[in-house]
Design a protein around this motif. Structure first.
Motif, short mmCIF file in Angstrom:
data_model
loop_
_atom_site.label_atom_id
_atom_site.label_comp_id
_atom_site.label_asym_id
_atom_site.label_seq_id
_atom_site.Cartn_x
_atom_site.Cartn_y
_atom_site.Cartn_z
N GLU A 189 25.91 28.43 -3.50
CA GLU A 189 25.76 29.60 -4.48
C GLU A 189 24.54 27.83 -5.16
O GLU A 189 25.16 27.49 -5.58
CB GLU A 189 26.59 29.82 -5.50
CG GLU A 189 27.33 28.87 -6.11
CD GLU A 189 28.97 28.48 -6.01
OE1 GLU A 189 29.28 27.41 -6.49
OE2 GLU A 189 29.33 28.75 -4.61
N LEU A 236 27.35 33.46 -6.37
CA LEU A 236 27.96 33.53 -6.64
C LEU A 236 29.32 34.96 -7.39
O LEU A 236 28.98 33.97 -8.76
CB LEU A 236 29.75 32.23 -6.41
CG LEU A 236 31.06 32.97 -5.84
CD1 LEU A 236 30.81 33.58 -4.90
CD2 LEU A 236 31.34 31.30 -7.06
N GLN A 270 35.74 38.18 -4.78
CA GLN A 270 34.45 37.29 -4.30
C GLN A 270 33.05 37.94 -3.93
O GLN A 270 33.60 38.10 -2.80
CB GLN A 270 34.92 35.85 -4.72
CG GLN A 270 35.40 35.20 -5.43
CD GLN A 270 35.81 34.29 -5.30
OE1 GLN A 270 35.15 33.34 -4.22
NE2 GLN A 270 36.88 33.20 -5.78
N LEU A 276 29.33 36.35 -2.18
CA LEU A 276 28.32 35.54 -2.15
C LEU A 276 26.86 36.51 -1.80
O LEU A 276 26.96 36.90 0.03
CB LEU A 276 28.59 35.01 -0.63
CG LEU A 276 28.18 33.14 -0.86
CD1 LEU A 276 28.12 32.44 -2.05
CD2 LEU A 276 28.92 32.29 0.46
#
Length: 82
Positions: free
Chosen positions: A5, A37, A71, A73
């Motif tokens: 990230e 992220l 989480q 991405l």
């Protein structure tokens, strides 16, 4: 697959609509193909972040929604002009 990230956006303790507003604000400031992220604990993000990506033309590279904090991405796309 390993993707590093460019930015980390901690949205823990924020509730809808604040996480999405913060993500959109960050996306406006970064360059195409940069990766964020996102860390969040609001259950609505499980639905809202994929919808944001679909609607705005960004790529949800990966999501981990099996444990809190969630989480995501996310890669800034270029389908639409920001």
């Amino acid at each position: 697959m390993f993707i590093k990230e460019n930015y980390i956006l901690n949205l823990v303790n924020l509730r809808c609509p604040d996480p999405i507003m913060k993500i959109r604000e960050k996306l406006r400031k970064i360059k195409k193909n940069e990766v964020i992220l996102i860390i969040a604990d609001d259950p609505s993000t499980k639905r809202e972040i994929p919808q944001l990506c679909l609607f705005m033309g960004h790529t949800l590279i990966h999501s981990d929604i099996n444990k809190i904090p969630y989480q995501y991405l996310l890669k800034k796309g270029n389908i639409f002009k920001n």
